[in-house]
Design an enzyme around this catalytic site. Structure first.
Site, PDB file in Angstrom:
ATOM      1  N   ILE A   5      25.639  49.152  18.129  1.00  0.00           N
ATOM      2  CA  ILE A   5      26.696  48.316  16.950  1.00  0.00           C
ATOM      3  C   ILE A   5      27.512  46.571  18.481  1.00  0.00           C
ATOM      4  CG2 ILE A   5      29.290  48.451  16.495  1.00  0.00           C
ATOM      5  CD1 ILE A   5      28.460  51.311  16.165  1.00  0.00           C
TER       6      ILE A   5
ATOM      7  N   VAL B  81      32.813  37.218  21.719  1.00  0.00           N
ATOM      8  CA  VAL B  81      34.083  36.132  22.064  1.00  0.00           C
ATOM      9  C   VAL B  81      34.620  36.172  22.636  1.00  0.00           C
ATOM     10  CG1 VAL B  81      33.412  35.455  19.577  1.00  0.00           C
ATOM     11  CG2 VAL B  81      34.431  37.190  19.979  1.00  0.00           C
TER      12      VAL B  81
ATOM     13  N   ALA C 161      38.674  32.395  27.188  1.00  0.00           N
ATOM     14  CA  ALA C 161      39.980  32.131  27.979  1.00  0.00           C
ATOM     15  C   ALA C 161      40.416  32.872  28.085  1.00  0.00           C
ATOM     16  CB  ALA C 161      40.256  30.972  26.568  1.00  0.00           C
TER      17      ALA C 161
ATOM     18  N   LYS D 186      40.703  27.051  33.969  1.00  0.00           N
ATOM     19  CA  LYS D 186      41.742  26.629  33.229  1.00  0.00           C
ATOM     20  C   LYS D 186      43.314  26.545  33.613  1.00  0.00           C
ATOM     21  CE  LYS D 186      43.626  28.781  29.180  1.00  0.00           C
ATOM     22  NZ  LYS D 186      43.579  29.951  27.426  1.00  0.00           N
TER      23      LYS D 186
ATOM     24  N   PRO E 223      51.059  24.057  29.857  1.00  0.00           N
ATOM     25  CA  PRO E 223      50.651  24.385  31.402  1.00  0.00           C
ATOM     26  C   PRO E 223      50.826  26.019  32.013  1.00  0.00           C
ATOM     27  CG  PRO E 223      52.460  23.494  31.623  1.00  0.00           C
ATOM     28  CD  PRO E 223      52.954  24.186  30.396  1.00  0.00           C
TER      29      PRO E 223
ATOM     30  N   THR F  79      45.670  35.725  24.682  1.00  0.00           N
ATOM     31  CA  THR F  79      46.338  36.481  24.769  1.00  0.00           C
ATOM     32  C   THR F  79      45.964  38.685  25.305  1.00  0.00           C
ATOM     33  OG1 THR F  79      47.448  36.372  22.898  1.00  0.00           O
ATOM     34  CG2 THR F  79      48.231  35.701  24.823  1.00  0.00           C
TER      35      THR F  79
ATOM     36  N   ILE G 126      42.279  39.199  26.098  1.00  0.00           N
ATOM     37  CA  ILE G 126      41.923  39.753  27.576  1.00  0.00           C
ATOM     38  C   ILE G 126      43.568  40.635  28.166  1.00  0.00           C
ATOM     39  CG2 ILE G 126      40.853  39.258  29.707  1.00  0.00           C
ATOM     40  CD1 ILE G 126      38.902  37.542  27.879  1.00  0.00           C
TER      41      ILE G 126
HETATM   42  P1  FAD Z   1      34.042  44.749  21.203  1.00  0.00           P
HETATM   43  O1  FAD Z   1      33.574  44.135  22.055  1.00  0.00           O
HETATM   44  O2  FAD Z   1      34.462  44.931  19.795  1.00  0.00           O
HETATM   45  O3  FAD Z   1      33.385  45.892  21.492  1.00  0.00           O
HETATM   46  C1  FAD Z   1      33.666  47.613  20.608  1.00  0.00           C
HETATM   47  C2  FAD Z   1      33.081  48.590  21.491  1.00  0.00           C
HETATM   48  O4  FAD Z   1      32.606  49.683  20.886  1.00  0.00           O
HETATM   49  C3  FAD Z   1      31.706  47.629  21.352  1.00  0.00           C
HETATM   50  O5  FAD Z   1      30.651  48.574  22.774  1.00  0.00           O
HETATM   51  C4  FAD Z   1      31.001  48.658  20.157  1.00  0.00           C
HETATM   52  O6  FAD Z   1      29.899  49.123  20.555  1.00  0.00           O
HETATM   53  C5  FAD Z   1      31.646  50.208  20.140  1.00  0.00           C
HETATM   54  N1  FAD Z   1      31.044  50.845  19.593  1.00  0.00           N
HETATM   55  C6  FAD Z   1      32.041  50.399  17.731  1.00  0.00           C
HETATM   56  N2  FAD Z   1      31.836  51.584  17.616  1.00  0.00           N
HETATM   57  C7  FAD Z   1      30.979  52.863  17.649  1.00  0.00           C
HETATM   58  C8  FAD Z   1      29.985  54.149  17.657  1.00  0.00           C
HETATM   59  N3  FAD Z   1      30.875  54.442  16.710  1.00  0.00           N
HETATM   60  N4  FAD Z   1      29.865  54.994  19.011  1.00  0.00           N
HETATM   61  C9  FAD Z   1      29.555  53.722  20.448  1.00  0.00           C
HETATM   62  N5  FAD Z   1      30.247  53.240  20.463  1.00  0.00           N
HETATM   63  C10 FAD Z   1      31.113  52.277  19.634  1.00  0.00           C
HETATM   64  N6  FAD Z   1      40.827  37.402  24.038  1.00  0.00           N
HETATM   65  C11 FAD Z   1      41.276  35.913  24.544  1.00  0.00           C
HETATM   66  O7  FAD Z   1      41.825  37.134  25.842  1.00  0.00           O
HETATM   67  N7  FAD Z   1      40.743  35.558  25.193  1.00  0.00           N
HETATM   68  C12 FAD Z   1      40.164  34.595  24.111  1.00  0.00           C
HETATM   69  O8  FAD Z   1      40.058  33.198  24.209  1.00  0.00           O
HETATM   70  C13 FAD Z   1      39.973  35.131  22.887  1.00  0.00           C
HETATM   71  N8  FAD Z   1      38.901  34.730  21.650  1.00  0.00           N
HETATM   72  C14 FAD Z   1      38.708  35.447  20.657  1.00  0.00           C
HETATM   73  C15 FAD Z   1      38.338  34.341  19.279  1.00  0.00           C
HETATM   74  C16 FAD Z   1      37.849  35.629  19.070  1.00  0.00           C
HETATM   75  C17 FAD Z   1      37.372  35.364  16.835  1.00  0.00           C
HETATM   76  C18 FAD Z   1      38.532  37.216  18.145  1.00  0.00           C
HETATM   77  C19 FAD Z   1      38.106  37.775  17.039  1.00  0.00           C
HETATM   78  C20 FAD Z   1      39.069  37.906  19.517  1.00  0.00           C
HETATM   79  C21 FAD Z   1      38.996  36.755  21.240  1.00  0.00           C
HETATM   80  N9  FAD Z   1      39.652  37.485  22.007  1.00  0.00           N
HETATM   81  C22 FAD Z   1      40.439  36.177  22.731  1.00  0.00           C
HETATM   82  C23 FAD Z   1      39.533  39.063  21.833  1.00  0.00           C
HETATM   83  C24 FAD Z   1      38.661  39.515  22.640  1.00  0.00           C
HETATM   84  O9  FAD Z   1      37.189  38.517  22.005  1.00  0.00           O
HETATM   85  C25 FAD Z   1      39.168  40.681  22.771  1.00  0.00           C
HETATM   86  O10 FAD Z   1      40.826  41.475  23.071  1.00  0.00           O
HETATM   87  C26 FAD Z   1      38.037  41.096  23.885  1.00  0.00           C
HETATM   88  O11 FAD Z   1      36.601  40.714  23.648  1.00  0.00           O
HETATM   89  C27 FAD Z   1      37.605  42.493  24.571  1.00  0.00           C
HETATM   90  O12 FAD Z   1      37.051  43.180  22.508  1.00  0.00           O
HETATM   91  P2  FAD Z   1      36.885  45.024  23.072  1.00  0.00           P
HETATM   92  O13 FAD Z   1      35.647  45.374  23.644  1.00  0.00           O
HETATM   93  O14 FAD Z   1      37.977  45.618  22.457  1.00  0.00           O
HETATM   94  O15 FAD Z   1      35.610  45.423  21.486  1.00  0.00           O
END
Ligand code: FAD
Length: 510
Positions: free
Chosen positions: A42, A47, A50, A78, A96, A345, A347
């Site tokens: 998966i 992303v 920041a 930053k 800022p 926000t 993170i």
């Molecule tokens: P994910 O990175 O999607 O991880 C999900 C995990 O769950 C993966 O390891 C996947 O393999 C696992 N998983 C899912 N389903 C299963 C399953 N069935 N079995 C086993 N494993 C599974 N935040 C900021 O603070 N600053 C930013 O600049 C920023 N920019 C962003 C820009 C965009 C366009 C987007 C969409 C988000 C942004 N964010 C930002 C948010 C940030 O990307 C997320 O908060 C951060 O990456 C955390 O993601 P996550 O770990 O929750 O999810």
């Protein structure tokens, strides 16, 4: 011996590994077993580059060395976000991570600034009274001065980093401290028929993983809280209509700016995040007003260096689950909700969830229902406050004739935001709450930047004679401008403090 609580973290993105790192460091290791499941098949969202200054507290609390972390993740500094074209197509301002002015005569600075303007004194923009903004304008950086009397102490800082490298860094950190990692795709969730609590997860390989407490970091899928537990969704797309993003890295260009840039566009906004080895770019847009092809062209035209690959499309909806903690499952990260990355926000919200959870962590043997109730109360406050702040950037705009911008300028607002707007317009009062985001200075920067101006101020400010006020304002502007003289460039700071090594570990990154 006390029973050990079996904690299972579902997902190995930024949220999963921040939770695993934090829990393995902060909880007493003889009371908990920690397992994290992630699926290579998966993958992660990839992303999220920041951050806000709070990330430094997270790293410090875990004992992560700053220079080591910055080297490992290609990180830069930053000092804030530059907003371009948000009020009208030609304006720009900086939000800022620093203070505006100083409190005088026992009252916050913006009251003096508002009074000066209303009295016809040329007080300039609030932006001229912030040292962090002056550093941004000069592309300069040094660590804040420990002497709190110095103008060089009036700011904090965050980082830009490579999301993939950050997840890898935290994975190493957490597994070295006892977190067990399982690679595999979860195909089934088994719940207790009586309590509804999740008991075990089945992986594609057939392996079963049992647990007492599950931290759902499964990303937009929200496998446990939104999926198995079926918690209702609070939809905020009426206020935040952007629902797509295209993301692409490009080659690094000089100078290395110590701020994120967010530039308003026809159907959303583009981001620019400078790292040591590349620039992260993206276009957040609303599919209601822009097709994917047009979005692609808008993003590519906004790059200031060659793209390193084709852009990647991400789909999302603004909102949150009504509860993050349901039964024995707690959603964190994208699994708990989504607010567009305009103010970086997400993170922070992961970190806030970690610190709230360790305060409220259940013991083996059962969950007191007051724990989830309190967690969910805090969770709602965090999300709702961020939502209001984001909506402010959109609703106060003068971009007439562009459908997205006309829509957000005329839509009905959340009551909680209306209240804050009225307080500021009527008497220069800016939100000063303690819990969550954002600080008073943050609100001030966006109020002024978006053209929301105060029509009055606190009477306490009248204690300062007008002539003295005028002199103090002028002296402060000079002190701020002079304060950046001799400060090294951001690029020099990075070279000296934490230059990343290339893949072979030879020398500095480009
Ligand atoms: P994910 O990175 O999607 O991880 C999900 C995990 O769950 C993966 O390891 C996947 O393999 C696992 N998983 C899912 N389903 C299963 C399953 N069935 N079995 C086993 N494993 C599974 N935040 C900021 O603070 N600053 C930013 O600049 C920023 N920019 C962003 C820009 C965009 C366009 C987007 C969409 C988000 C942004 N964010 C930002 C948010 C940030 O990307 C997320 O908060 C951060 O990456 C955390 O993601 P996550 O770990 O929750 O999810």
């Amino acid at each position: 011996m006390a029973q050990r609580l079996r904690i299972v973290v579902v997902g190995g993105g930024t949220a999963g590994w921040m939770m695993a790192s934090g829990l393995s460091r902060l909880l007493p290791s003889d009371q908990y077993d920690l397992t994290l499941i992630e699926s290579d098949e998966i993958g992660t969202v990839g992303v999220g580059e920041a951050t806000l200054p709070h990330i430094k507290q997270f790293n410090d609390r875990l004992g992560i060395d700053e220079a080591e972390f910055m080297r490992a993740t290609g990180a830069t500094i930053k000092l804030g976000i530059e907003f371009v074209g948000w009020n009208n197509p030609t304006d720009r301002y900086i939000h800022p991570f620093g203070a505006f002015g100083e409190p005088w005569a026992g009252v916050d600075f913006q009251h003096h600034w508002a009074r000066a303007r209303l009295a016809g004194i040329d007080a300039g923009s609030l932006q001229d009274y912030c040292y962090a903004i002056e550093l941004c304008r000069a592309n300069a950086f040094e660590l804040p001065d420990a002497d709190t009397a110095s103008i060089r102490s009036t700011y904090s800082y965050a980082y830009h980093f490579d999301a993939g490298l950050y997840a890898g860094f935290l994975r190493g950190w957490a597994t070295r401290r006892g977190a067990k990692r399982i690679e595999g795709r979860i195909t089934d969730v088994h719940r207790d028929a009586e309590t509804g609590h999740v008991r075990s997860l089945t992986l594609k390989s057939g392996e079963s993983v049992e647990g007492d407490f599950f931290v759902d970091c499964s990303g937009f899928r929200s496998l446990l809280v939104g999926g198995a537990c079926q918690v209702p969704w609070c939809d905020w797309s009426e206020w935040l209509p952007c629902d797509r993003a295209l993301a692409v890295p490009s080659d690094r260009v000089e100078p290395l700016t110590p701020f994120t840039r967010a530039t308003a566009a026809k159907a959303g906004w583009t981001w620019r995040i400078p790292l040591q080895h590349r620039i992260g770019n993206g276009y957040v847009f609303s599919s209601r007003w822009c097709g994917e092809e047009e979005a692609h062209d808008t993003l590519m035209a906004a790059l200031d260096g060659p793209a390193q690959m084709e852009p990647r499309l991400l789909r999302f909806a603004a909102g949150r689950w009504a509860r993050a903690w349901a039964g024995n499952c707690l959603a964190v990260g994208l699994a708990s909700g989504f607010l567009e990355p305009l103010e970086s926000t997400s993170i922070f919200l992961i970190q806030a969830a970690l610190f709230d959870l360790v305060e409220l962590m259940p013991r083996a043997g059962g969950i007191d229902p007051r724990l989830p109730a309190e967690f969910n109360r805090l969770f709602a406050i965090h999300y709702d406050r961020v939502r209001d702040f984001l909506v402010l950037h959109y609703m106060a705009n003068s971009r007439h004739g562009e459908p997205l911008w006309d829509h957000v300028r005329t839509m009905p607002l959340p009551d909680s935001l209306m209240h804050k707007l009225e307080l500021f317009r009527e008497g220069a009062v800016a939100p000063g709450y303690k819990l969550g985001l954002f600080s008073r200075d943050s609100w001030l920067s966006v109020f002024e930047g978006q053209g929301v101006m105060p029509g009055d101020y606190a009477r306490l400010a009248d204690r300062l004679p007008l002539a003295e006020l005028e002199k103090r304002l002028s002296d402060l502007r000079t002190r701020i401008r002079d304060g950046v003289v001799g400060v090294p460039s951001h690029g020099d700071f990075i070279k000296r403090h934490c230059a990343a090594r290339d893949a072979a570990g030879q020398g500095e990154a480009a």
